[in-house]
Design a protein around this motif. Structure first.
Motif, PDB file in Angstrom:
ATOM      1  N   THR A   1       0.857  -1.186   0.000  1.00  0.00           N
ATOM      2  CA  THR A   1       0.000   0.000   0.000  1.00  0.00           C
ATOM      3  C   THR A   1       0.895   1.238   0.000  1.00  0.00           C
ATOM      4  N   TYR A   2       0.298   2.372  -0.321  1.00  0.00           N
ATOM      5  CA  TYR A   2       1.062   3.616  -0.300  1.00  0.00           C
ATOM      6  C   TYR A   2       1.468   3.999   1.124  1.00  0.00           C
ATOM      7  N   SER A   3       0.704   3.559   2.097  1.00  0.00           N
ATOM      8  CA  SER A   3       1.075   3.821   3.492  1.00  0.00           C
ATOM      9  C   SER A   3       2.407   3.175   3.838  1.00  0.00           C
ATOM     10  N   ALA A   4       2.636   1.962   3.320  1.00  0.00           N
ATOM     11  CA  ALA A   4       3.904   1.277   3.580  1.00  0.00           C
ATOM     12  C   ALA A   4       5.073   1.992   2.910  1.00  0.00           C
ATOM     13  N   LEU A   5       4.815   2.689   1.804  1.00  0.00           N
ATOM     14  CA  LEU A   5       5.873   3.400   1.101  1.00  0.00           C
ATOM     15  C   LEU A   5       6.167   4.760   1.712  1.00  0.00           C
ATOM     16  N   ILE A   6       5.185   5.354   2.384  1.00  0.00           N
ATOM     17  CA  ILE A   6       5.334   6.727   2.877  1.00  0.00           C
ATOM     18  C   ILE A   6       5.681   6.780   4.360  1.00  0.00           C
ATOM     19  N   LEU A   7       4.972   6.007   5.182  1.00  0.00           N
ATOM     20  CA  LEU A   7       5.096   6.136   6.635  1.00  0.00           C
ATOM     21  C   LEU A   7       6.518   5.927   7.177  1.00  0.00           C
ATOM     22  N   PRO A   8       7.323   5.013   6.632  1.00  0.00           N
ATOM     23  CA  PRO A   8       8.678   4.858   7.201  1.00  0.00           C
ATOM     24  C   PRO A   8       9.557   6.096   7.077  1.00  0.00           C
ATOM     25  N   TYR A   9       9.183   7.045   6.218  1.00  0.00           N
ATOM     26  CA  TYR A   9      10.010   8.217   6.009  1.00  0.00           C
ATOM     27  C   TYR A   9       9.462   9.469   6.682  1.00  0.00           C
ATOM     28  N   THR A  10       8.421   9.335   7.473  1.00  0.00           N
ATOM     29  CA  THR A  10       7.705  10.523   7.938  1.00  0.00           C
ATOM     30  C   THR A  10       8.417  11.305   9.038  1.00  0.00           C
ATOM     31  N   ALA A  11       9.536  10.861   9.523  1.00  0.00           N
ATOM     32  CA  ALA A  11      10.301  11.614  10.526  1.00  0.00           C
ATOM     33  C   ALA A  11      11.717  11.067  10.547  1.00  0.00           C
ATOM     34  N   GLY A  12      12.642  11.935  10.934  1.00  0.00           N
ATOM     35  CA  GLY A  12      14.029  11.493  10.975  1.00  0.00           C
ATOM     36  C   GLY A  12      14.822  12.287  11.987  1.00  0.00           C
ATOM     37  N   ALA A  13      15.693  11.610  12.702  1.00  0.00           N
ATOM     38  CA  ALA A  13      16.497  12.276  13.732  1.00  0.00           C
ATOM     39  C   ALA A  13      17.473  13.274  13.113  1.00  0.00           C
ATOM     40  N   PHE A  14      17.940  13.013  11.894  1.00  0.00           N
ATOM     41  CA  PHE A  14      18.889  13.930  11.266  1.00  0.00           C
ATOM     42  C   PHE A  14      18.265  15.303  11.042  1.00  0.00           C
ATOM     43  N   GLY A  15      17.006  15.318  10.574  1.00  0.00           N
ATOM     44  CA  GLY A  15      16.325  16.587  10.358  1.00  0.00           C
ATOM     45  C   GLY A  15      16.090  17.343  11.653  1.00  0.00           C
ATOM     46  N   VAL A  16      15.728  16.615  12.701  1.00  0.00           N
ATOM     47  CA  VAL A  16      15.527  17.251  14.006  1.00  0.00           C
ATOM     48  C   VAL A  16      16.834  17.862  14.498  1.00  0.00           C
ATOM     49  N   PHE A  17      17.915  17.127  14.371  1.00  0.00           N
ATOM     50  CA  PHE A  17      19.217  17.626  14.825  1.00  0.00           C
ATOM     51  C   PHE A  17      19.646  18.848  14.012  1.00  0.00           C
ATOM     52  N   LEU A  18      19.453  18.805  12.699  1.00  0.00           N
ATOM     53  CA  LEU A  18      19.852  19.915  11.840  1.00  0.00           C
ATOM     54  C   LEU A  18      19.074  21.182  12.168  1.00  0.00           C
ATOM     55  N   LEU A  19      17.765  21.077  12.285  1.00  0.00           N
ATOM     56  CA  LEU A  19      16.936  22.243  12.580  1.00  0.00           C
ATOM     57  C   LEU A  19      17.121  22.709  14.016  1.00  0.00           C
ATOM     58  N   TYR A  20      17.387  21.778  14.924  1.00  0.00           N
ATOM     59  CA  TYR A  20      17.631  22.152  16.327  1.00  0.00           C
ATOM     60  C   TYR A  20      18.839  23.081  16.425  1.00  0.00           C
ATOM     61  N   GLN A  21      19.891  22.771  15.683  1.00  0.00           N
ATOM     62  CA  GLN A  21      21.088  23.604  15.724  1.00  0.00           C
ATOM     63  C   GLN A  21      20.800  25.016  15.222  1.00  0.00           C
ATOM     64  N   PHE A  22      19.896  25.143  14.268  1.00  0.00           N
ATOM     65  CA  PHE A  22      19.547  26.473  13.773  1.00  0.00           C
ATOM     66  C   PHE A  22      18.634  27.203  14.754  1.00  0.00           C
ATOM     67  N   PHE A  23      17.630  26.508  15.273  1.00  0.00           N
ATOM     68  CA  PHE A  23      16.671  27.148  16.171  1.00  0.00           C
ATOM     69  C   PHE A  23      17.327  27.573  17.481  1.00  0.00           C
ATOM     70  N   ILE A  24      18.265  26.774  17.967  1.00  0.00           N
ATOM     71  CA  ILE A  24      18.885  27.085  19.252  1.00  0.00           C
ATOM     72  C   ILE A  24      19.767  28.327  19.153  1.00  0.00           C
ATOM     73  N   SER A  25      20.261  28.622  17.944  1.00  0.00           N
ATOM     74  CA  SER A  25      21.119  29.790  17.751  1.00  0.00           C
ATOM     75  C   SER A  25      20.341  31.021  17.300  1.00  0.00           C
ATOM     76  N   PHE A  26      19.037  30.881  17.128  1.00  0.00           N
ATOM     77  CA  PHE A  26      18.227  32.023  16.682  1.00  0.00           C
ATOM     78  C   PHE A  26      18.150  33.053  17.815  1.00  0.00           C
ATOM     79  N   PRO A  27      18.300  34.353  17.501  1.00  0.00           N
ATOM     80  CA  PRO A  27      18.305  35.385  18.563  1.00  0.00           C
ATOM     81  C   PRO A  27      17.039  35.360  19.423  1.00  0.00           C
ATOM     82  N   LYS A  28      17.241  35.268  20.722  1.00  0.00           N
ATOM     83  CA  LYS A  28      16.098  35.233  21.630  1.00  0.00           C
ATOM     84  C   LYS A  28      15.395  36.587  21.696  1.00  0.00           C
ATOM     85  N   GLU A  29      16.113  37.670  21.371  1.00  0.00           N
ATOM     86  CA  GLU A  29      15.505  38.995  21.424  1.00  0.00           C
ATOM     87  C   GLU A  29      14.330  39.118  20.463  1.00  0.00           C
ATOM     88  N   ILE A  30      14.447  38.495  19.304  1.00  0.00           N
ATOM     89  CA  ILE A  30      13.350  38.545  18.328  1.00  0.00           C
ATOM     90  C   ILE A  30      12.141  37.792  18.863  1.00  0.00           C
TER      91      ILE A  30
END
Length: 277
Positions: free
Chosen positions: A140-169
């Motif tokens: 089914t298409y669910s079997a093809l899509i669901l295994p890719y719906t989240a990834g630790a690499f993306g969380v780590f990459l975006l976390y590094q950007f968000f954590i360095s974003f100016p808190k003043e803004i």
């Protein structure tokens, strides 16, 4: 001295580029050869009698009576939907870990995300297959899509950007009455477009080029992706039909190439931002 060093570096880069480009040039050249010339084994990059019959037969579905266009559509659909879900879930998870001070066990959760990057995907393949099989989602298409719906690499990459974003803004937005969702959707996401595009490129390429999971998660020809479909063609009566196989491989390569070209500027901008920080 500096000029000589620069020249050597240019020559080295040229040699490395040629090594990577040579298989692509050979693939494209072979796709315009007939089967007899492709099997001759001669190192000629210019076909003696160029033909487009390999592309015509492939796109019309005459190769082994398989739906090539359907395979490409499946790969593109799974890649686009999976990438969109990854960008949404990973960005929300990274925002929660980086900017929500009231989130419990933040350090523990982040450590678990990072630790999961060291787990080889082959270890989770069988449990994931058994889980999808038990749920009746194989082929089914669910079997093809669901295994890719989240990834630790993306969380780590975006976390590094968000954590360095100016808190003043962020504090200024809170004073103006912005809630957490508005800060996430109207401030952090627009500021991270380059990072998001870079993550999207890597994610789409990974989903589109995946071979093992679509091969085992689908059983009918109509549900195959282009990578799994070409692999099955290579094992059938077209084992030595190199011209036809290279034509299909060339067609399968085009979407990934187009995505990378379109997102190249954002990719370079994201690397530059990371270097400046």
């Amino acid at each position: 001295m500096k000029g000589t060093r620069k020249l050597l570096l240019i020559l080295l880069a040229t040699v490395i580029a040629a090594i990577f480009l040579l298989p692509l040039v050979w693939m494209l050249s072979t796709s315009f050869k007939n089967d007899f010339e492709a099997l001759a084994g001669q190192m000629n990059f210019i076909p003696k009698k160029p033909t487009i019959e390999n592309y015509i037969e492939g796109l019309s579905g005459e190769l082994m009576n398989v739906p090539i266009v359907r395979w490409i559509t499946n790969s593109l659909s799974v890649g686009v939907i999976g990438t969109a879900i990854v960008l949404l879930i990973d960005s929300m998870a990274a925002f929660a870990l980086a900017r929500l001070s009231d989130l419990p066990f933040k350090r523990t959760l982040f450590a678990m995300f990072v630790a999961s990057l060291m787990i080889p995907g082959v270890l989770t393949f069988l449990p994931m297959y058994m889980e999808f099989n038990a749920l009746g989602l194989i082929n089914t298409y669910s079997a093809l899509i669901l295994p890719y719906t989240a990834g630790a690499f993306g969380v780590f990459l975006l976390y590094q950007f968000f954590i360095s974003f100016p808190k003043e803004i962020e504090e200024a937005a809170r004073i103006d009455g912005a809630n957490k969702w508005q800060i996430y959707s109207r401030i952090l996401l627009p500021a991270s477009v380059s990072i998001m595009v870079t993550l999207g490129i890597f994610t789409f390429m990974g989903i589109y080029n995946d071979f093992v999971w679509p091969l085992y998660a689908t059983t009918s020809p109509e549900m195959r992706t282009i990578t799994a479909g070409i692999a099955l063609m290579a094992q059938g009566s077209y084992t030595q039909a190199y011209g036809k196989l290279m034509a299909m491989t060339t067609i399968a390569t085009l979407p990934v190439l187009i995505v990378f070209i379109l997102g190249q500027r954002s990719f370079v901008r994201a690397i530059t931002q990371a270097g400046v920080k």
